[in-house]
Design a protein around this motif. Structure first.
Motif, short mmCIF file in Angstrom:
data_model
loop_
_atom_site.label_atom_id
_atom_site.label_comp_id
_atom_site.label_asym_id
_atom_site.label_seq_id
_atom_site.Cartn_x
_atom_site.Cartn_y
_atom_site.Cartn_z
N TYR A 132 24.40 82.98 -23.31
CA TYR A 132 25.73 82.97 -23.93
C TYR A 132 26.73 83.60 -22.96
O TYR A 132 26.57 84.74 -22.55
CB TYR A 132 25.70 83.76 -25.24
N LYS A 144 28.14 87.37 -34.74
CA LYS A 144 26.88 87.48 -35.50
C LYS A 144 26.32 86.09 -35.80
O LYS A 144 25.11 85.86 -35.69
CB LYS A 144 27.10 88.26 -36.79
N GLY A 147 24.77 84.51 -32.74
CA GLY A 147 23.43 85.04 -32.49
C GLY A 147 22.40 84.60 -33.51
O GLY A 147 21.20 84.59 -33.22
N GLU A 148 22.86 84.25 -34.72
CA GLU A 148 21.92 83.80 -35.75
C GLU A 148 21.52 82.34 -35.56
O GLU A 148 20.43 81.94 -35.96
CB GLU A 148 22.54 83.97 -37.14
N LYS A 151 18.23 82.22 -30.93
CA LYS A 151 17.96 83.47 -30.23
C LYS A 151 18.59 83.44 -28.84
O LYS A 151 18.29 82.55 -28.03
CB LYS A 151 16.45 83.69 -30.11
N ILE A 152 19.46 84.42 -28.57
CA ILE A 152 20.12 84.49 -27.27
C ILE A 152 19.35 85.47 -26.38
O ILE A 152 19.16 86.63 -26.73
CB ILE A 152 21.58 84.93 -27.42
N SER A 155 23.27 87.51 -22.60
CA SER A 155 24.69 87.43 -22.91
C SER A 155 25.49 87.96 -21.72
O SER A 155 25.19 89.04 -21.20
CB SER A 155 25.03 88.24 -24.16
N LEU A 177 25.22 90.03 -31.65
CA LEU A 177 24.54 88.86 -31.10
C LEU A 177 23.02 88.98 -31.15
O LEU A 177 22.31 87.98 -31.09
CB LEU A 177 24.97 88.65 -29.64
N LYS A 178 22.53 90.23 -31.24
CA LYS A 178 21.08 90.50 -31.18
C LYS A 178 20.47 89.90 -29.91
O LYS A 178 19.39 89.32 -29.92
CB LYS A 178 20.37 89.99 -32.43
N THR A 179 21.19 90.04 -28.84
CA THR A 179 20.77 89.51 -27.55
C THR A 179 19.70 90.39 -26.93
O THR A 179 19.65 91.60 -27.19
CB THR A 179 22.00 89.40 -26.62
N CYS A 210 19.12 96.41 -26.57
CA CYS A 210 19.00 95.36 -25.57
C CYS A 210 18.80 96.02 -24.21
O CYS A 210 18.80 97.25 -24.10
CB CYS A 210 20.26 94.50 -25.55
#
Length: 228
Positions: A132, A144, A147-148, A151-152, A155, A177-179, A210
């Motif tokens: 990303y 959000k 990221g949903e 899966k990134i 970033s 983003l839960k990257t 992360c």
């Protein structure tokens, strides 16, 4: 293996070994750059918006390499009428290319071209690596959702503040983003965006769980293959 080559500011290349994707070409007046436009070879140019520090060398590099331009229609219209290797997109759209799939996503920023919008890109490469690039942007809650959707793994986020997110907001973006990894860019080009990336690394890793990879201009990073 995909390689991230950093040319300073927000200009970088993702090299799959088969295709070279250049993002936001800004080299001639980029004091961080270690290469010149004439040194660049690329198959694609992806442009997030038309401000000079993201677009100024696009025409020159396109003339030499004849890469495919991926951007919003208003930016594509800045290229000469005879330039036909283009792919116009807009926010929310996805398209398939030789290297994988590109999805154009929003960015909160001015566009640099009348009638246009700024954007970011989510690239799902053929080896299932997902990258990303936010472009220049403020923090916004729909990160959000980005990221949903998938899966990134990596970033690429600005941290310079003043024109974009600063350290705290970029760390929050990584959290939304839960990257897995973050590569900070768009800082220290000028005094007004001076930042200490090690402070960002410490803070982002503490709240977003992360890993932050600091890549200096002129350096490269091999992106680890990560299964979804």
């Amino acid at each position: 293996m995909i390689t991230f080559n950093y040319y300073g500011h927000a200009c970088f290349m993702l090299d799959t070994g088969h295709e070279k994707l250049l993002f936001d070409p800004f080299l001639t007046f980029n004091t961080q750059a270690t290469v010149k436009p004439k040194d660049i070879e690329c198959d694609y140019i992806l442009v997030s918006h038309a401000h000079e520090d993201h677009f100024s060398d696009a025409l020159k590099i396109a003339e030499k390499n004849h890469p495919m331009i991926i951007a919003i229609p208003e930016i594509i219209n800045l290229f000469p009428n005879g330039y036909d290797n283009v792919h116009g997109m807009n926010l929310g759209g996805s398209a398939q290319f030789s290297f994988g799939t590109v999805t154009m996503v929003p960015a909160l920023h001015s566009s640099g071209v009348p009638g246009g919008v700024a954007c970011g890109f989510v690239i799902h490469f053929n080896d299932d690596t997902v990258v990303y690039y936010s472009g220049d942007t403020a923090l916004f809650s729909d990160m959000k959702l980005i990221g949903e959707k998938q899966k990134i793994h990596y970033s690429i986020l600005p941290i310079g503040d003043n024109f974009t997110m600063g350290i705290e907001d970029a760390a929050k973006a990584a959290q939304l983003l839960k990257t897995s990894y973050v590569i900070p860019i768009h800082y220290n080009t000028w005094p007004i965006i001076e930042q200490e990336p090690k402070i960002f690394k410490s803070y982002a890793e503490s709240i977003a769980h992360c890993f932050v990879k600091i890549v200096k201009p002129g350096q490269s990073l091999d992106l680890e293959y990560m299964h979804k």
